[in-house]
Design an enzyme around this catalytic site. Sequence first.
Site, short mmCIF file in Angstrom:
data_model
loop_
_atom_site.label_atom_id
_atom_site.label_comp_id
_atom_site.label_asym_id
_atom_site.label_seq_id
_atom_site.Cartn_x
_atom_site.Cartn_y
_atom_site.Cartn_z
CD1 TRP A 155 -0.09 -9.92 12.73
CD2 TRP A 155 -0.94 -8.35 11.08
NE1 TRP A 155 0.02 -8.56 14.10
CE2 TRP A 155 -0.25 -7.56 13.47
CE3 TRP A 155 -1.44 -7.09 10.04
CZ2 TRP A 155 -0.26 -6.15 12.60
CZ3 TRP A 155 -0.48 -5.83 10.40
CH2 TRP A 155 -0.59 -5.30 11.68
CG ASP A 164 3.93 -12.94 8.14
OD1 ASP A 164 5.11 -12.14 9.26
OD2 ASP A 164 2.90 -11.40 8.73
CE LYS A 215 4.68 -6.50 14.83
NZ LYS A 215 4.29 -7.62 14.05
C1 LIG Z 1 3.48 -6.57 12.57
C2 LIG Z 1 2.78 -7.80 11.71
C3 LIG Z 1 2.69 -7.32 10.79
C4 LIG Z 1 2.65 -6.02 10.44
O1 LIG Z 1 4.38 -6.22 10.00
P1 LIG Z 1 4.33 -4.11 9.05
O2 LIG Z 1 5.42 -4.03 9.73
O3 LIG Z 1 4.03 -3.03 9.98
O4 LIG Z 1 3.55 -4.40 7.82
C5 LIG Z 1 2.56 -8.66 9.75
N1 LIG Z 1 2.63 -10.18 10.25
C6 LIG Z 1 2.78 -10.46 11.63
C7 LIG Z 1 2.86 -11.37 11.95
C8 LIG Z 1 3.02 -9.27 12.60
O5 LIG Z 1 3.21 -9.32 13.74
#
Ligand SMILES: *Cc1c(COP(=O)(O)O)cnc(C)c1O
Length: 360
Positions: free
Chosen positions: A101, A171, A195
């Site tokens: 990511w 993030d 998540k």
């Molecule tokens: C799942 C995830 C993403 C991607 O998320 P989307 O909503 O599919 O764009 C990005 N960063 C992290 C840390 C994730 O766990």
Amino acid sequence: MSRVYNFSAGPAVLPEEVLEEAAQEMMDYRGTGMSVMEMSHRSKVFDDLINESQEDLRDLLSIPSDYKILYLQGGAHLQFAMIPMNLMKNRKADYIVTGQWAKKAWQEASKFGEAVKIASSEDKTFTYIPDCSDLPVDEDADYVYICENNTIYGTKYKTLPNTKGKLLVSDVSSCFLSEPVDVTKYGIMYGGVQKNIGPAGMVISIIREDLITDDCLPGTPTMMKFKTHADNNSMYNTPNCYCIYICGKVFKWLKKNGGLAAMKERNEKKAAILYDYLDESKLFHGTVRREDRSLMNVPFVTGDPDKDAAFVKAAAEQGFVNLKGHRSVGGMRASIYNAMPVEGVEKLVAFMKEYEKDNL
Ligand SMILES: *Cc1c(COP(=O)(O)O)cnc(C)c1O
């Protein structure tokens, strides 16, 4: 009704009380005669709902008044572009690459300026967090970017990097609301809610107010400016109303259950049950450097892909589902987010012990 123990990395398990409440309100939300799905986002009822959800989130994370809460669409993926478009004034930003990511965010940012990879753990397939105490942070970098909990690899920053005075952008998708944090250490903290918070389809971004300006890269679309959303309380266009509603319920559930300090304690307890077993098991072992282990995502392997597949299948038959590791790393991964009860992890470990006895 038969519920499973769902170890999915995302979309993921939600608190049963929240699902039950939503089910009860499906036909008639608080005397409106309709569900939240059918309601105008310009209605007073929805306005109250979105405002209350933000107040609860502000309470939970002790978000200071000079930070705005935005509810955005397009997933974390869209933030990979939106962040540079809004922040890359000098056209330079530093990225710490600790997994897929972070790597994707770094690659996307390089479309808008110089995205400098100042550290990485790719040399050991992202099984650790690099030492970030004295990195070559660029003098003219607009920000330093991290992915705080690496969902796929199961690593987590235990201390934030020394950004040498530069803005930190993080993030936090897979560790959002898993423990108390000091929001003031961040310029932006953002994450997809699918998540650890709610259903898929929304990102929550907590942004320091002074970063929300009209001074974006030339050509930045209206929908990609933080300011557009901030000026309209995240309702410039039709927001993901139902997702906001469910997230609001999850915030209330978190508050009712002791807030983030209590969550941290519970999450540490759950993770310890699983890691302690992995440390002593002769069949399974964890893949991450001990001091960087995530409380949320726990990858493990037997060392033999066929054995891994057999275990995943046997576990699913017993109601422990979605234990297959990410397609890029294989093996297993148990995601044990806030809504996973302690009992779920205890039962999983009991099953793994039995399985080990029979299959060693
Ligand atoms: C799942 C995830 C993403 C991607 O998320 P989307 O909503 O599919 O764009 C990005 N960063 C992290 C840390 C994730 O766990």
